[in-house]
Design an enzyme around this catalytic site. Structure first.
Site, PDB file in Angstrom:
ATOM      1  N   GLY A 149       7.795  11.066 -19.818  1.00  0.00           N
ATOM      2  CA  GLY A 149       7.027   9.960 -19.242  1.00  0.00           C
ATOM      3  C   GLY A 149       7.859   8.703 -19.056  1.00  0.00           C
ATOM      4  O   GLY A 149       7.720   7.982 -18.063  1.00  0.00           O
TER       5      GLY A 149
ATOM      6  N   THR B 288      24.623  15.740   6.743  1.00  0.00           N
ATOM      7  CA  THR B 288      23.678  16.385   5.829  1.00  0.00           C
ATOM      8  C   THR B 288      24.330  17.605   5.173  1.00  0.00           C
ATOM      9  O   THR B 288      25.294  18.167   5.688  1.00  0.00           O
ATOM     10  CB  THR B 288      22.416  16.844   6.572  1.00  0.00           C
ATOM     11  OG1 THR B 288      22.776  17.897   7.483  1.00  0.00           O
ATOM     12  CG2 THR B 288      21.768  15.688   7.337  1.00  0.00           C
TER      13      THR B 288
ATOM     14  N   GLU C  54      26.712  10.819   5.672  1.00  0.00           N
ATOM     15  CA  GLU C  54      28.058  11.370   5.873  1.00  0.00           C
ATOM     16  C   GLU C  54      27.997  12.859   6.231  1.00  0.00           C
ATOM     17  O   GLU C  54      28.877  13.654   5.870  1.00  0.00           O
ATOM     18  CB  GLU C  54      28.943  11.178   4.630  1.00  0.00           C
ATOM     19  CG  GLU C  54      29.173   9.723   4.256  1.00  0.00           C
ATOM     20  CD  GLU C  54      30.247   9.044   5.082  1.00  0.00           C
ATOM     21  OE1 GLU C  54      30.748   9.664   6.040  1.00  0.00           O
ATOM     22  OE2 GLU C  54      30.572   7.888   4.777  1.00  0.00           O
TER      23      GLU C  54
ATOM     24  N   ALA D 131      21.432  10.398  17.664  1.00  0.00           N
ATOM     25  CA  ALA D 131      22.719  11.055  17.420  1.00  0.00           C
ATOM     26  C   ALA D 131      23.154  10.783  15.988  1.00  0.00           C
ATOM     27  O   ALA D 131      23.799   9.779  15.710  1.00  0.00           O
ATOM     28  CB  ALA D 131      23.782  10.552  18.401  1.00  0.00           C
ATOM     29  N   GLY D 132      22.755  11.688  15.086  1.00  0.00           N
ATOM     30  CA  GLY D 132      23.178  11.574  13.699  1.00  0.00           C
ATOM     31  C   GLY D 132      24.323  12.531  13.439  1.00  0.00           C
ATOM     32  O   GLY D 132      25.493  12.212  13.630  1.00  0.00           O
ATOM     33  N   SER D 133      23.969  13.762  13.059  1.00  0.00           N
ATOM     34  CA  SER D 133      25.001  14.766  12.841  1.00  0.00           C
ATOM     35  C   SER D 133      25.674  15.196  14.146  1.00  0.00           C
ATOM     36  O   SER D 133      26.813  15.655  14.139  1.00  0.00           O
ATOM     37  CB  SER D 133      24.388  15.997  12.156  1.00  0.00           C
ATOM     38  OG  SER D 133      23.876  15.652  10.877  1.00  0.00           O
TER      39      SER D 133
ATOM     40  N   GLU E 237      23.409   7.055  15.694  1.00  0.00           N
ATOM     41  CA  GLU E 237      22.461   6.403  16.599  1.00  0.00           C
ATOM     42  C   GLU E 237      21.078   6.993  16.380  1.00  0.00           C
ATOM     43  O   GLU E 237      20.941   8.038  15.718  1.00  0.00           O
ATOM     44  CB  GLU E 237      22.900   6.600  18.058  1.00  0.00           C
ATOM     45  CG  GLU E 237      24.217   5.941  18.378  1.00  0.00           C
ATOM     46  CD  GLU E 237      24.604   6.043  19.847  1.00  0.00           C
ATOM     47  OE1 GLU E 237      25.688   5.547  20.191  1.00  0.00           O
ATOM     48  OE2 GLU E 237      23.822   6.619  20.647  1.00  0.00           O
TER      49      GLU E 237
ATOM     50  N   TRP F  18      21.248   3.293  10.948  1.00  0.00           N
ATOM     51  CA  TRP F  18      21.624   3.668   9.579  1.00  0.00           C
ATOM     52  C   TRP F  18      23.004   3.131   9.212  1.00  0.00           C
ATOM     53  O   TRP F  18      23.813   3.816   8.599  1.00  0.00           O
ATOM     54  CB  TRP F  18      21.615   5.196   9.373  1.00  0.00           C
ATOM     55  CG  TRP F  18      20.414   5.908   9.885  1.00  0.00           C
ATOM     56  CD1 TRP F  18      20.365   6.866  10.868  1.00  0.00           C
ATOM     57  CD2 TRP F  18      19.057   5.741   9.435  1.00  0.00           C
ATOM     58  NE1 TRP F  18      19.078   7.292  11.062  1.00  0.00           N
ATOM     59  CE2 TRP F  18      18.260   6.617  10.189  1.00  0.00           C
ATOM     60  CE3 TRP F  18      18.458   4.927   8.474  1.00  0.00           C
ATOM     61  CZ2 TRP F  18      16.886   6.709  10.020  1.00  0.00           C
ATOM     62  CZ3 TRP F  18      17.088   5.013   8.317  1.00  0.00           C
ATOM     63  CH2 TRP F  18      16.320   5.897   9.079  1.00  0.00           C
TER      64      TRP F  18
END
Length: 382
Positions: A343, A368, A366, A134-136, A131, A160
């Protein structure tokens, strides 16, 4: 070519599956990747092809339409897909993650109802856990599912979400009580659910064909029969599924690194400076050797974890080690591949630039890599 992967597979059937995957990746996926990544187009035809070929259902039981393959075989298939098209490999891993939630936690009636469609290739899944705040920290999930008779009313926003607005069903984690760790529950949500909408696709650094959006629930009504397992088991379901999902991302990252290594070796054998191929210089050979060692190390870690999983043994720490090792390797190897091409490597005329951009996010999603280090450290000190 010296960069061909020398795999040790458990059966002749597994050998045939890897050969089939390699042919599809080379002949069907690779010719499309540059054009569709530029367009950020969702590769629906690629998933249909993988589904019809039986490659979206490998680690599941035959009774539900699965391939009954060991996880170590499935992951090597994901790696082969990633060498050609990392976005599709990520989508494949996410889809398997969603099906594994149902396979491992639903009741017999739910599995019989949902899994055949999930494994047929007709349905593609998305995993709605993260969210905006609220990730990890899964305990910080705010999306609520309130029981109302024979339904749950869901309100909240997921962030995400791979396969975003393009999936056919969503595995949703929502709060059914205020208990931080015991208040989460898991649901199967069909894509045509009223009250569910999607944000615009994120404009990302890489993996453009892995369409990623918000999934927004505004009073969406979900039948109570779509609850997976019992109320309050969502935290356990989410974290156990992520162990397997992290191995999927480790395989994707290994495929990215393998592709970058192959391009670098090919270029070093052809590009001439001072009257000879640049690969003839010891400095270049040492760089390529270090890249090859990174790729082999990444593959070894995810295969070890997968073999523990196949044997029914704990593998959570090894999954985190694999995810950490493989994704850090992908970043280093793709960075060095750009350097080998100099290059040319910095231009979009050569694929290593795209692989470099694709590699970065594998260190982030999934869980960090900083979270992986915490998981590993805590397990060691338990």
């Amino acid at each position: 070519m010296a960069t061909t992967v020398d795999r040790l597979l458990p059966t002749d059937e597994a050998e045939a599956l890897l050969q089939l995957t390699r042919e599809i990746a080379t002949k069907e996926l690779a010719p499309q990747v540059d054009e569709l990544e530029e367009q950020a187009a969702f590769p629906v035809d690629a998933y249909r092809l993988l589904g019809s070929s039986g490659l979206l259902s490998l680690p599941f039981a035959e009774e539900f339409g699965g391939g009954a393959q060991p996880y170590e075989v499935y992951l090597q298939v994901v790696e082969e897909i990633a060498t050609a098209w990392p976005s599709v490999a990520v989508g494949t891993s996410v889809h398997s993650l969603t099906a594994s939630v149902v396979d491992g936690n639903a009741n017999d009636e739910q599995r019989a109802h949902w899994l055949p469609q999930m494994l047929s290739g007709d349905w593609l899944g998305a995993y709605c856990l993260s969210e905006p705040q609220a990730g990890s920290d899964v305990s910080g999930i705010r999306t609520k599912a309130v029981r109302d008779g024979d339904e749950y009313v869901v309100t909240g926003t997921k962030q995400w979400i791979s396969n975003g607005s393009c999936a056919d069903y969503y595995i949703l984690f929502a709060r059914t009580s205020e208990d931080a760790k015991g208040g989460l529950s898991a649901f199967v949500v069909p894509a045509d659910t009223e009250g569910m909408s999607f944000g615009p696709p994120e404009k990302k650094m890489g993996l453009a064909c892995d369409v990623t959006t918000q999934v927004i629930f505004e009073g969406a009504r979900i039948p109570a029969t779509h609850l997976i397992g019992a109320e309050g088991r969502g935290m356990r379901v989410a974290l156990s599924a992520l162990d397997a999902g992290r191995l999927g991302i480790a395989a994707v990252a290994t495929g990215i690194a393998q592709a970058a290594l192959a391009h670098a070796v090919e270029y070093a054998g052809e590009r001439e400076q001072f009257g000879k191929p640049i690969g003839a210089f010891q400095g270049m050979q040492f760089l390529l050797a270090d890249m090859a060692a990174e790729v082999e190390r990444a593959r070894a870690t995810y295969l070890h974890a997968a073999r523990l999983k196949d044997a029914g043994r704990p593998f959570s720490r090894q999954a985190s080690i694999a995810k950490l090792t493989a994704t850090d390797a992908a970043m280093r190897v793709t960075t060095d591949a750009v350097q080998v091409l100099a290059g040319n490597g910095y231009t979009r005329e050569y694929p290593v630039e795209r692989l470099f951009r694709d590699a970065k996010v594998t260190q982030i999603f999934e869980g960090t890599n900083q979270i992986q280090r915490m998981v590993i450290g805590r397990d060691l000190l338990r």
